[in-house]
Design an enzyme around this catalytic site. Structure first.
Site, mmCIF file in Angstrom:
data_model
loop_
_atom_site.group_PDB
_atom_site.id
_atom_site.type_symbol
_atom_site.label_atom_id
_atom_site.label_comp_id
_atom_site.label_asym_id
_atom_site.label_seq_id
_atom_site.Cartn_x
_atom_site.Cartn_y
_atom_site.Cartn_z
ATOM 1 N N ASP A 1 18.948 13.849 -26.392
ATOM 2 C CA ASP A 1 18.630 14.548 -27.623
ATOM 3 C C ASP A 1 19.934 14.703 -28.402
ATOM 4 O OD1 ASP A 1 16.598 17.513 -28.435
ATOM 5 O OD2 ASP A 1 17.272 15.798 -29.609
ATOM 6 N N ASP B 1 8.846 15.178 -22.942
ATOM 7 C CA ASP B 1 9.871 15.822 -22.108
ATOM 8 C C ASP B 1 9.599 17.310 -22.130
ATOM 9 O OD1 ASP B 1 11.338 16.499 -24.820
ATOM 10 O OD2 ASP B 1 12.428 17.565 -23.230
HETATM 11 C C1 LIG Z 1 10.221 23.212 -26.072
HETATM 12 N N1 LIG Z 1 9.832 22.849 -27.407
HETATM 13 C C2 LIG Z 1 10.587 21.989 -28.129
HETATM 14 N N2 LIG Z 1 10.323 21.707 -29.429
HETATM 15 C C3 LIG Z 1 11.294 20.848 -29.821
HETATM 16 C C4 LIG Z 1 11.552 20.270 -31.074
HETATM 17 C C5 LIG Z 1 12.688 19.466 -31.221
HETATM 18 C C6 LIG Z 1 13.031 18.890 -32.517
HETATM 19 O O1 LIG Z 1 12.332 19.094 -33.529
HETATM 20 N N3 LIG Z 1 14.168 18.141 -32.600
HETATM 21 C C7 LIG Z 1 14.959 17.898 -31.500
HETATM 22 N N4 LIG Z 1 16.043 17.124 -31.678
HETATM 23 N N5 LIG Z 1 14.660 18.373 -30.269
HETATM 24 C C8 LIG Z 1 13.547 19.190 -30.119
HETATM 25 C C9 LIG Z 1 13.273 19.770 -28.844
HETATM 26 C C10 LIG Z 1 14.145 19.508 -27.629
HETATM 27 C C11 LIG Z 1 13.446 18.505 -26.731
HETATM 28 N N6 LIG Z 1 14.098 18.368 -25.440
HETATM 29 C C12 LIG Z 1 12.151 20.602 -28.735
HETATM 30 N N7 LIG Z 1 11.677 21.337 -27.664
#
Ligand SMILES: CNc1nc2cc3c(=O)[nH]c(N)nc3c(CCN)c2[nH]1
Length: 373
Positions: free
Chosen positions: A93, A267
């Site tokens: 990420d 994930d």
């Molecule tokens: C637990 N919920 C969650 N929503 C996310 C949205 C993003 C998101 O909108 N963008 C990024 N770059 N990462 C997100 C993540 C991390 C994923 N490992 C999220 N995790």
């Protein structure tokens, strides 16, 4: 790189897709669940166990690794695969989400985000270019664009601003990433819970001709129905021949319902975090091993599982380990949970191949509803 990145859809059942991503470090069977290996480790697991439960790819985090041990240090030591002894694909990420949820004193501008480390307060800045540079230093196989994820609920103007900024950052990440045949850079659809903004984001990213697309900005506290509605709106706007990755999702029920709407990759920290808190995922639903009712129960979590953690240890023993805060408790339950999640993905892939996804999904959900005897 001999082999370029490729994605093939092998079978379709409704909107559910069974596919395979082919990369130099190996193939990724989709729908796929990526165990979270934030700091270069899937907490409490050996990497050969992670492979053993059937994972084809794990997730790493730019934010954590840049703070500690440092991206340049990981590069000097041969990259993240060498460092963590995981020779298969890794998706990283980009750091934006983690900065906003973990760091202190952060300031977001067109250029990027400046922030202080949650570990030692040291100042950092992260631009789209620096995020891609760090992911390159980690030798990441699938790199995510730097984006801004809006916490929900939010005003439409705020969601629109973040969505448009993320589109400009996607362009800059695409330029910074350049042409790396054996790797991929995925764009991230934003737009909150607003249908029109979701469509605009997905269409603009699709026009960039990226190798894969993530749906971000969800699993941030909205009801499951809202998340699913956003998938109904977003997936049809994404290229059918590219992988779709729903970030941060989710529970087994979230995964079933999202595969049914065309998602290929997931994930979530749930299986690993729950394992460290005494919670077991099984085909009969969740079992909280902290609960005293397990104290004398000689049965394993699941006698039919091929995972030793689920088959060879009594609930009484697991209860004892959890209550005594023994490290082995977290290790066994994490092993069980990741095994259950990968078995779920394996069932889903097989069901799509035989055109029985809807029926199999209903059977799996009934298993959870019957509850743990
Ligand atoms: C637990 N919920 C969650 N929503 C996310 C949205 C993003 C998101 O909108 N963008 C990024 N770059 N990462 C997100 C993540 C991390 C994923 N490992 C999220 N995790």
């Amino acid at each position: 790189m001999a082999k370029p990145f490729s994605f093939k859809v092998l079978a379709i059942d409704g909107k559910a897709r069974r596919g395979v991503i082919d990369m130099p470090r190996g193939e990724i069977r989709t729908p796929a669940f990526m165990p979270v290996g934030t700091g270069g480790t899937v907490k409490t697991m050996y990497m050969d166990q992670v492979r053993g439960v059937g994972a084809d790819i794990i997730l790493g985090n730019t934010y954590h690794l840049m703070l500690r041990p440092g991206a340049e240090r990981v590069a000097r030591l041969g990259g993240l695969h060498e460092f963590a002894r995981w020779p298969h694909p890794i998706l990283t990420d980009s750091g934006g989400f983690q900065v906003m949820s973990l760091s202190k004193l952060r300031k977001l501008t067109e250029k990027g985000v400046t922030f202080r480390s949650h570990i030692d307060g040291a100042p950092y800045e992260m631009s789209p270019e620096r995020s891609i540079e760090i992911q390159g230093l980690l030798d990441s196989d699938i790199q995510m664009q730097l984006d801004e994820c809006t916490a929900l609920p939010a005003e439409m103007k705020e969601i629109e601003r973040a969505m448009e900024l993320s589109l400009r950052w996607a362009e800059r990440c695409k330029t910074a990433f350049g042409d790396q045949p054996g790797k991929a850079m995925f764009g991230i659809v934003q737009g909150g819970d607003n249908a029109a903004l979701r469509v605009r984001s997905a269409q603009a990213l699709s026009a960039m001709g990226l190798k894969g697309y993530a749906v971000g900005g969800l699993a941030v506290g909205e009801p499951q129905a809202v998340m699913l509605e956003m998938l109904d709106i977003t997936c049809p706007e994404l290229p059918a021949d590219k992988p779709r990755y729903l970030m941060g999702v989710g529970t087994p029920d979230d995964i079933l319902k999202s595969v049914a709407r065309g998602i290929d990759m997931f994930d979530c920290v749930m299986p690993t975090r729950a394992g460290r808190h005494g919670l077991a995922y099984t085909r009969r639903g969740k079992v909280n091993l902290r609960n005293a009712r397990h104290a004398d129960d000689p049965r394993p979590l699941d006698e039919e599982s091929d995972c030793p953690a689920a088959r060879d240890y009594s609930r009484a023993y697991l209860h004892h380990l959890v209550r005594s805060q023994e490290a082995l408790g977290a290790m066994l339950l994490t092993w069980n949970n990741l095994s259950y999640y990968q078995k779920l993905m394996q069932d889903i892939r097989a069901a799509i191949e035989t055109g029985s996804f809807e029926a199999r999904g209903a059977e799996i959900s009934e298993g959870w509803a019957r509850g743990d005897i």
